[in-house]
Design a protein around this motif. Structure first.
Motif: not given
Length: 373
Positions: A153-169
């Motif tokens: 779950v943490l790995s999925k959340l981390y990857r989702a967070g990185q994807d969200e960072r890329r989207r926001l950037a």
């Protein structure tokens, strides 16, 4: 009994040994033995030390049997302290051996019963131990499953967070960045048409504010998505991060590379980059004036190590424990640890008051991703 042979009292065993024994009557001894029996009892009545002897008493209607005995003087209050003779009939040789054998058999029976009882208790304890071990194994397996699910779950959340960072950037760069560029050109066009010095000065101030906003926007975009990391690799991205941080904070910073860079998974590179960001931010917040920082990235065949040292104020090393970090609300260091655990990495924090701080992150490399050290 009295010294002349009258029986005053007897225990059940005496009645078993001498069936014709009767209270208040003389001992049922053989007629020819009466005189000798009297002398023996008289001798016993004069000493408190047991005197050995033998009785020939009637056994049945016509027979007589020999009974070894011991006699001694005794004085009892129940008999007005009149001297009596305590007579103890000892078993014969055969009876003694039989009695000894019986006692041994009884002892052996008790030992066997006690052994059996202990064996039953031991079996019960072993069964209980087996049940406890089974429960412990089940708990361990359940804990491992829970930890694996948590890590997933943490790995999925981390990857989702990185994807969200890329989207926001990307959104900030594509939309807000373009709008700032349009605003800048518009202000410049207006400035070229103004003749009033006051109005021109105000437009130039707006242009400077717009440029400041653009720089802040680029800095936020880089923090959200380090483009250099994806395009040029971890070394270039870290060097750019350290140089920019040095320029903004004016803190003396040294950056070194040891070993030859090998291919790293993007997720591992992003994790080390984020760790460097967090560590440098903490230095700027807590290290104090006159601090110097060293950032060393070391590559080997087995692992990649990122070390960030500072000579600032430091803190107690036990404050880096997870429970203490949570209780103190220091989630930055805790976040570092969690991020590294998701990429098979470890984090060590060494610090002491007045001795600075060392943060060492190690990430183990998979065989297919290892380069030459």
């Amino acid at each position: 009994m009295r010294r002349f042979g009258l029986v005053e009292d007897a225990n059940p065993a005496a009645f078993d040994r001498v069936p014709d024994l009767a209270i208040g009557l003389p001992l049922p001894v053989e007629q020819t033995q009466r005189e000798r029996m009297g002398r023996y009892l008289d001798l016993c009545s004069r000493t408190e030390n047991p005197v050995p002897g033998a009785l020939f008493v009637r056994d049945g209607v016509e027979g007589f049997s020999r009974h070894p005995c011991r006699g001694a003087r005794i004085v009892l209050r129940a008999y007005n302290e009149e001297p009596l003779v305590l007579l103890h009939l000892t078993p014969t040789g055969l009876e003694g051996r039989l009695g000894l054998l019986t006692d041994r058999l009884n002892d052996a029976r008790r030992v066997m019963q006690e052994r059996k009882r202990r064996e039953i208790e031991m079996q019960a304890l072993l069964a209980e131990r087996s049940r406890l071990l089974a429960h412990l194994e089940e708990d361990a397996q359940a804990r491992q499953r829970a930890e694996a699910e948590r890590d997933a779950v943490l790995s999925k959340l981390y990857r989702a967070g990185q994807d969200e960072r890329r989207r926001l950037a990307r959104d900030l760069h594509d939309h807000a960045g373009q709008q700032l560029v349009t605003l800048t050109f518009g202000l410049r066009k207006i400035a070229s048409r103004l003749s009033c010095p006051t109005a021109l000065h105000e437009v130039e101030q707006l242009l400077r504010h717009t440029q400041d906003i653009g720089q802040s926007l680029r800095r936020v975009t880089l923090e959200l998505r380090p483009a250099a990391l994806e395009e040029f690799g971890l070394i270039t991205a870290l060097r750019s991060l350290v140089e920019e941080w040095n320029r903004v904070t004016e803190i003396v910073t040294e950056f070194q590379i040891v070993g030859q860079e090998g291919d790293l998974p993007l997720e591992t590179a992003v994790t080390l980059y984020r760790l460097a960001q967090e560590a440098l931010t903490n230095v700027a917040k807590h290290a104090g004036p006159g601090v110097a920082v060293s950032v060393v990235l070391r590559f080997s065949a087995l692992q990649v190590t990122l070390t960030i040292d500072d000579n600032g104020g430091g803190f107690r090393a036990d404050e880096a424990l997870t429970s203490h970090l949570v209780s103190q609300g220091k989630l930055g260091l805790l976040g570092m640890r969690e991020r590294l655990s998701l990429v098979d990495g470890t984090l060590n924090i060494e610090s002491a008051p007045g001795q600075g701080t060392s943060i060492v992150a190690r990430v183990y490399r998979s065989p297919e991703g290892r380069g030459d050290a």
